[in-house]
Design a protein around this motif. Structure first.
Motif, short mmCIF file in Angstrom:
data_model
loop_
_atom_site.label_atom_id
_atom_site.label_comp_id
_atom_site.label_asym_id
_atom_site.label_seq_id
_atom_site.Cartn_x
_atom_site.Cartn_y
_atom_site.Cartn_z
N GLN A 1 60.31 38.01 26.37
CA GLN A 1 60.99 39.30 26.41
C GLN A 1 62.28 39.22 27.24
OE1 GLN A 1 58.15 42.21 27.74
NE2 GLN A 1 56.80 41.85 26.00
N LEU A 2 62.22 38.54 28.36
CA LEU A 2 63.42 38.42 29.20
C LEU A 2 64.48 37.55 28.53
CD1 LEU A 2 61.70 38.13 32.67
CD2 LEU A 2 63.11 40.03 31.84
N GLU A 3 64.07 36.49 27.85
CA GLU A 3 65.02 35.63 27.13
C GLU A 3 65.69 36.41 26.00
OE1 GLU A 3 67.07 32.23 25.45
OE2 GLU A 3 66.49 32.86 27.44
N GLU A 4 64.93 37.25 25.32
CA GLU A 4 65.50 38.06 24.24
C GLU A 4 66.50 39.08 24.80
OE1 GLU A 4 64.02 41.23 20.85
OE2 GLU A 4 62.60 39.75 21.58
N VAL B 1 63.58 33.65 39.44
CA VAL B 1 62.56 34.60 39.86
C VAL B 1 61.22 34.00 39.45
CG1 VAL B 1 61.64 36.92 39.55
CG2 VAL B 1 64.11 36.56 39.58
N GLN B 2 60.29 33.96 40.39
CA GLN B 2 58.98 33.36 40.11
C GLN B 2 57.99 34.45 39.71
OE1 GLN B 2 57.07 31.37 43.43
NE2 GLN B 2 56.07 29.94 42.05
N PHE B 3 57.27 34.19 38.62
CA PHE B 3 56.22 35.09 38.15
C PHE B 3 54.89 34.35 38.24
CE2 PHE B 3 60.05 36.57 36.09
CZ PHE B 3 59.95 37.95 36.19
N ILE B 4 53.85 35.09 38.65
CA ILE B 4 52.52 34.52 38.81
C ILE B 4 51.56 35.36 37.97
CG2 ILE B 4 50.73 33.87 40.49
CD1 ILE B 4 53.64 32.77 41.07
N ALA B 5 50.60 34.72 37.34
CA ALA B 5 49.57 35.43 36.58
C ALA B 5 48.20 35.00 37.07
CB ALA B 5 49.72 35.14 35.08
N GLY B 6 47.19 35.70 36.61
CA GLY B 6 45.82 35.35 36.97
C GLY B 6 45.40 34.06 36.29
N LEU C 1 52.55 35.17 30.99
CA LEU C 1 53.81 34.57 31.42
C LEU C 1 54.70 34.24 30.23
CD1 LEU C 1 52.58 32.24 34.28
CD2 LEU C 1 53.63 34.49 34.47
N VAL C 2 54.11 33.74 29.16
CA VAL C 2 54.90 33.41 27.97
C VAL C 2 55.51 34.68 27.38
CG1 VAL C 2 54.78 32.50 25.62
CG2 VAL C 2 53.65 31.29 27.48
N ARG C 3 54.74 35.78 27.35
CA ARG C 3 55.27 37.04 26.83
C ARG C 3 56.41 37.56 27.70
NH1 ARG C 3 49.75 38.36 25.46
NH2 ARG C 3 49.57 39.61 27.33
N ILE C 4 56.24 37.50 29.01
CA ILE C 4 57.31 37.94 29.92
C ILE C 4 58.57 37.11 29.69
CG2 ILE C 4 58.05 37.92 32.35
CD1 ILE C 4 55.17 38.71 33.08
#
Length: 86
Positions: free
Chosen positions: A71-74, A53-58, A65-68
């Motif tokens: 959290q998902l890895e945890e 799944v691709q995530f894009i930030a400003g 992105l690092v926080r997302i």
């Protein structure tokens, strides 16, 4: 024919190999605009291959992105997952 994931190109080729064009299809917009993006392996298909799944930030918001990703890895670790081939 090479191994899965290998891209072969020869010096002096006028056009990039079709594999490169296909791989860059979803990243070019973000490379041009300078927006950070990442892809995370969040699902495994019935065939055993990971689906990202691709995530894009400003611009300049890599921190989001690092926080997302953290959290998902945890919530569902993927470090020990390996694709299986049917």
């Amino acid at each position: 024919m090479g191994l899965l994931g290998e891209v072969h190109a020869s010096a002096g080729e006028g056009m990039p190999p079709i594999e490169i064009v296909a791989m860059a299809a979803f990243t070019a917009l973000y490379n041009i605009t300078g927006q950070p993006a990442l892809s995370l392996p969040l699902y495994v298909a019935p065939s055993g291959l990971p689906i990202g799944v691709q995530f894009i930030a400003g611009p300049w918001r890599e921190d989001r992105l690092v926080r997302i990703a953290a959290q998902l890895e945890e919530a569902d670790p993927w470090a020990g997952r390996y694709p299986t081939f049917a």
